[in-house]
Design a protein around this motif. Structure first.
Motif, short mmCIF file in Angstrom:
data_model
loop_
_atom_site.label_atom_id
_atom_site.label_comp_id
_atom_site.label_asym_id
_atom_site.label_seq_id
_atom_site.Cartn_x
_atom_site.Cartn_y
_atom_site.Cartn_z
N VAL A 257 67.28 -6.76 -91.02
CA VAL A 257 66.55 -7.31 -89.88
C VAL A 257 65.86 -6.16 -89.16
O VAL A 257 66.49 -5.15 -88.84
CB VAL A 257 67.49 -8.06 -88.92
N GLY A 258 64.56 -6.31 -88.93
CA GLY A 258 63.78 -5.27 -88.26
C GLY A 258 63.54 -5.61 -86.80
O GLY A 258 62.95 -6.65 -86.48
N TYR A 259 64.03 -4.75 -85.91
CA TYR A 259 63.82 -4.91 -84.46
C TYR A 259 62.75 -3.93 -84.00
O TYR A 259 62.55 -2.89 -84.63
CB TYR A 259 65.12 -4.64 -83.70
N GLU A 260 62.09 -4.24 -82.89
CA GLU A 260 61.11 -3.31 -82.33
C GLU A 260 61.85 -2.20 -81.58
O GLU A 260 62.66 -2.48 -80.69
CB GLU A 260 60.16 -4.04 -81.38
N LEU A 261 61.55 -0.96 -81.94
CA LEU A 261 62.26 0.19 -81.38
C LEU A 261 62.31 0.16 -79.85
O LEU A 261 63.36 0.41 -79.25
CB LEU A 261 61.61 1.49 -81.85
N GLY A 262 61.19 -0.16 -79.22
CA GLY A 262 61.12 -0.14 -77.76
C GLY A 262 62.11 -1.09 -77.09
O GLY A 262 62.47 -0.90 -75.93
N LYS A 263 62.57 -2.11 -77.84
CA LYS A 263 63.52 -3.07 -77.29
C LYS A 263 64.98 -2.69 -77.60
O LYS A 263 65.89 -3.47 -77.34
CB LYS A 263 63.23 -4.47 -77.84
#
Length: 299
Positions: A148-154
């Motif tokens: 699962v890929g999350y946005e780094l900033g979050k």
């Protein structure tokens, strides 16, 4: 066949200073793990396997057994320092476990079906579990794993640096993944710092792994082979770790198969530092207030 959820809960909790895996954050005393298990059961996972340290097994079982009895099958695996070492011996100065991929390897005899791996101290969100369950039931194979890929900033902590698997994506699949062990906000930008102190900027929308992986059980054989290679090279380094990212990277690099990157709209949050705890409690309270979770998960 229903997929299994493997929960990595054997971490030393060194930065946090307590057993954060069993700290209560929800309105009725729920741990972060409770929310993950609730989401997993709702998404169609059929079994939960916990990787824990044997010395806190009794406390751990006392918390989770009453909640989960009759709801889902549960198993426990201990991450022992000498497990799967083959002819190698644990060095006298080794104090920390061998890392996340070794933890997964320790579950080899408990899992025979496609499975997901998560950290105990991360909140992943309903959307991520739904998408992962769908992948494990319909797409997973010896040649196709997922993350699962999350946005780094979050996924940044306001209270210190974090470790993330930074993903390079090509055609929806993982092209490479680099474990960056020191990522933090530096004024207006996000940077990762190398061992030599040099800093490199990262975009806020960079996809990162939060250790939510989808695997076919064929991963155990590959992990054992790679762990042997790791030990041959790094056994004398007391800080060396055998990360899941190493296995995923070699899986693609050796052209055994592909790792699909599953994007998610779910908001991640977690507890890396004690100071993160109030924010986690506030986030969970907001989700309950919005009706996304009941105020008591196991009532």
């Amino acid at each position: 066949m229903q997929p299994t959820l493997l929960i990595l809960a054997a971490g030393m909790a060194s930065r946090y200073g307590s057993l954060k895996q069993i700290q209560e954050f929800g309105p009725s005393g729920e741990t972060i793990i409770d929310y993950s298990i609730h989401d997993a059961i709702s998404a169609g996972f059929g079994k939960i396997v916990f990787i824990i340290r044997e010395n806190f097994a009794a406390d751990f079982k006392e918390i989770f057994e009453p909640k989960l009895k009759g709801r889902v099958a549960v198993d426990y695996v201990y991450q022992e320092m000498d497990a799967f070492l083959g002819d190698h011996q644990v060095p006298a100065d080794r104090t920390k476990p061998w890392g996340t991929a070794h933890a997964v390897l320790c579950a080899k005899n408990a899992i025979n079906e496609p499975f997901a791996v998560i950290n105990a101290d991360d909140f992943y969100g309903t959307d991520a579990f739904v998408k992962m369950a769908d992948f494990l039931k319909n797409e997973c194979s010896p040649n196709l794993y997922s993350v699962v890929g999350y946005e780094l900033g979050k996924t940044i902590s306001e209270h210190g640096s974090v470790s993330r698997g930074v993903c390079e994506v090509s055609g929806g699949n993982l092209a490479a993944i680099n474990e960056r062990t020191k990522i933090y906000k530096d004024n207006d930008q996000i940077v990762y710092e190398e061992a030599d102190g040099s800093k490199h900027p990262l975009s806020a929308d960079t996809p990162v792994s939060m250790n939510f992986w989808g695997f076919h059980p064929s991963v155990f054989e590959l992990s054992q082979s790679l762990f042997n290679e790791f030990l041959d090279k790094s056994i004398d380094n007391p800080k060396s770790e055998f990360f899941i990212t190493i296995v995923a990277d070699e899986f693609t690099r050796r052209k055994i198969g592909e790792v699909k990157v599953i994007p998610t709209s779910a908001k991640w949050f977690g507890v890396t530092y004690k100071e993160d705890a109030p924010g986690v409690q506030a986030s969970l309270s907001a989700l309950v207030a919005n009706g996304e979770y009941p105020d008591n998960l196991w009532k």
